[in-house]
Motif scaffolding. Sequence first.
Motif, PDB file in Angstrom:
ATOM      1  N   ILE A  13      12.887   0.923  -3.941  1.00  0.00           N
ATOM      2  CA  ILE A  13      11.558   0.831  -4.536  1.00  0.00           C
ATOM      3  C   ILE A  13      11.756   0.908  -6.048  1.00  0.00           C
ATOM      4  O   ILE A  13      12.418   1.816  -6.554  1.00  0.00           O
ATOM      5  N   SER A  14      11.208  -0.059  -6.747  1.00  0.00           N
ATOM      6  CA  SER A  14      11.408  -0.129  -8.197  1.00  0.00           C
ATOM      7  C   SER A  14      10.837   1.092  -8.904  1.00  0.00           C
ATOM      8  O   SER A  14       9.787   1.612  -8.517  1.00  0.00           O
ATOM      9  N   PRO A  15      11.515   1.517  -9.953  1.00  0.00           N
ATOM     10  CA  PRO A  15      10.932   2.582 -10.765  1.00  0.00           C
ATOM     11  C   PRO A  15       9.697   2.062 -11.495  1.00  0.00           C
ATOM     12  O   PRO A  15       9.530   0.852 -11.666  1.00  0.00           O
ATOM     13  N   ILE A  16       8.848   2.980 -11.891  1.00  0.00           N
ATOM     14  CA  ILE A  16       7.675   2.600 -12.678  1.00  0.00           C
ATOM     15  C   ILE A  16       8.134   2.506 -14.131  1.00  0.00           C
ATOM     16  O   ILE A  16       8.578   3.500 -14.709  1.00  0.00           O
ATOM     17  N   ALA A  32       0.836  -1.207   0.000  1.00  0.00           N
ATOM     18  CA  ALA A  32       0.000   0.000   0.000  1.00  0.00           C
ATOM     19  C   ALA A  32       0.869   1.256   0.000  1.00  0.00           C
ATOM     20  O   ALA A  32       0.561   2.227  -0.707  1.00  0.00           O
ATOM     21  N   ALA A  33       1.950   1.256   0.761  1.00  0.00           N
ATOM     22  CA  ALA A  33       2.837   2.425   0.824  1.00  0.00           C
ATOM     23  C   ALA A  33       3.549   2.658  -0.508  1.00  0.00           C
ATOM     24  O   ALA A  33       3.814   3.797  -0.895  1.00  0.00           O
ATOM     25  N   ILE A  34       3.840   1.575  -1.224  1.00  0.00           N
ATOM     26  CA  ILE A  34       4.463   1.712  -2.545  1.00  0.00           C
ATOM     27  C   ILE A  34       3.439   2.216  -3.556  1.00  0.00           C
ATOM     28  O   ILE A  34       3.713   3.136  -4.335  1.00  0.00           O
ATOM     29  N   VAL A  35       2.255   1.638  -3.529  1.00  0.00           N
ATOM     30  CA  VAL A  35       1.210   2.025  -4.486  1.00  0.00           C
ATOM     31  C   VAL A  35       0.796   3.475  -4.297  1.00  0.00           C
ATOM     32  O   VAL A  35       0.642   4.215  -5.269  1.00  0.00           O
ATOM     33  N   GLY A  72       8.004  -7.332  -8.531  1.00  0.00           N
ATOM     34  CA  GLY A  72       8.665  -6.242  -9.244  1.00  0.00           C
ATOM     35  C   GLY A  72       8.483  -4.884  -8.595  1.00  0.00           C
ATOM     36  O   GLY A  72       8.795  -3.859  -9.199  1.00  0.00           O
ATOM     37  N   LEU A  73       8.003  -4.859  -7.364  1.00  0.00           N
ATOM     38  CA  LEU A  73       7.778  -3.571  -6.689  1.00  0.00           C
ATOM     39  C   LEU A  73       9.017  -3.062  -5.973  1.00  0.00           C
ATOM     40  O   LEU A  73       9.126  -1.862  -5.714  1.00  0.00           O
ATOM     41  N   VAL A  74       9.937  -3.957  -5.624  1.00  0.00           N
ATOM     42  CA  VAL A  74      11.213  -3.555  -5.041  1.00  0.00           C
ATOM     43  C   VAL A  74      12.322  -4.310  -5.748  1.00  0.00           C
ATOM     44  O   VAL A  74      12.097  -5.360  -6.351  1.00  0.00           O
ATOM     45  N   GLN A  75      13.515  -3.749  -5.667  1.00  0.00           N
ATOM     46  CA  GLN A  75      14.700  -4.401  -6.213  1.00  0.00           C
ATOM     47  C   GLN A  75      15.671  -4.577  -5.057  1.00  0.00           C
ATOM     48  O   GLN A  75      15.988  -3.603  -4.361  1.00  0.00           O
ATOM     49  N   THR A  76      16.116  -5.803  -4.876  1.00  0.00           N
ATOM     50  CA  THR A  76      17.032  -6.065  -3.769  1.00  0.00           C
ATOM     51  C   THR A  76      18.366  -6.572  -4.291  1.00  0.00           C
ATOM     52  O   THR A  76      18.425  -7.306  -5.277  1.00  0.00           O
ATOM     53  N   THR A  77      19.413  -6.129  -3.620  1.00  0.00           N
ATOM     54  CA  THR A  77      20.749  -6.626  -3.859  1.00  0.00           C
ATOM     55  C   THR A  77      21.220  -7.190  -2.525  1.00  0.00           C
ATOM     56  O   THR A  77      21.399  -6.422  -1.570  1.00  0.00           O
ATOM     57  N   PRO A  78      21.356  -8.518  -2.419  1.00  0.00           N
ATOM     58  CA  PRO A  78      21.718  -9.121  -1.135  1.00  0.00           C
ATOM     59  C   PRO A  78      22.966  -8.480  -0.526  1.00  0.00           C
ATOM     60  O   PRO A  78      23.968  -8.270  -1.208  1.00  0.00           O
ATOM     61  N   PRO A 134       9.389   5.638  -5.976  1.00  0.00           N
ATOM     62  CA  PRO A 134      10.296   4.924  -6.867  1.00  0.00           C
ATOM     63  C   PRO A 134      11.725   5.446  -6.701  1.00  0.00           C
ATOM     64  O   PRO A 134      11.954   6.657  -6.628  1.00  0.00           O
ATOM     65  N   GLY A 135      12.667   4.524  -6.604  1.00  0.00           N
ATOM     66  CA  GLY A 135      14.073   4.882  -6.451  1.00  0.00           C
ATOM     67  C   GLY A 135      14.508   5.079  -5.006  1.00  0.00           C
ATOM     68  O   GLY A 135      15.701   5.157  -4.729  1.00  0.00           O
ATOM     69  N   GLU A 136      13.556   5.142  -4.098  1.00  0.00           N
ATOM     70  CA  GLU A 136      13.889   5.343  -2.687  1.00  0.00           C
ATOM     71  C   GLU A 136      14.521   4.082  -2.109  1.00  0.00           C
ATOM     72  O   GLU A 136      14.052   2.979  -2.322  1.00  0.00           O
ATOM     73  N   GLN A 137      15.602   4.264  -1.364  1.00  0.00           N
ATOM     74  CA  GLN A 137      16.234   3.136  -0.694  1.00  0.00           C
ATOM     75  C   GLN A 137      15.529   2.909   0.637  1.00  0.00           C
ATOM     76  O   GLN A 137      15.224   3.862   1.353  1.00  0.00           O
ATOM     77  N   VAL A 138      15.255   1.649   0.944  1.00  0.00           N
ATOM     78  CA  VAL A 138      14.617   1.295   2.209  1.00  0.00           C
ATOM     79  C   VAL A 138      15.492   0.283   2.933  1.00  0.00           C
ATOM     80  O   VAL A 138      16.168  -0.529   2.308  1.00  0.00           O
TER      81      VAL A 138
END
Length: 167
Positions: free
Chosen positions: A76-79, A24-27, A64-70, A33-37
């Motif tokens: 937060i993924s770009p649109i 919900a917070a992403i939507v 596809g809503l977030v992108q993670t790098t272990p 988009p682009g924010e690091q969490v």
Amino acid sequence: MPVPSTAGTHRPLLRDEVQARLRAAIVDGTLAPGEQVRDADIAQWLGVSRTPVREALLELAHAGLVQTTPGRATIISPIERRATSEARDVVAAMHRLAALAAVPRLDSNTIERMRAANRLFAAALRCGDIDGAIAADELFHGILVEIADNDAIRTVLRLYEPVLLRA
């Protein structure tokens, strides 16, 4: 020792609740988009441990809503146009399947509920209320998904509808 019976009681997993709140917070753009969490920050914000946050972020990455790098960062993924287009096609296909399954089961009460949702949609459009129109559209399609009673359809929609809603 046998496991006690808890028939009739279903409590959602904490991971699922965290995932719903993050989705919900992403939507709605709270998480842009682009924010690091960071999972620790999210855990503190939601008042939970880091484990359900990590699990929720993993599921959101599948959508596809977030992108993670272990070991590095979660953003937060770009649109993206392609992701939105692909999600639209999948969501449309799922709604078509829901309609095909639901139509033979429709009764006059269900049809009236759908007509009421359609009236809400039209009224929202006349007033320029985009959020109201989206809510009415979700209500309309949700009725068909409910009547179709197909867990696979619900699962796929839960995964891809947020991609469309944020766009």
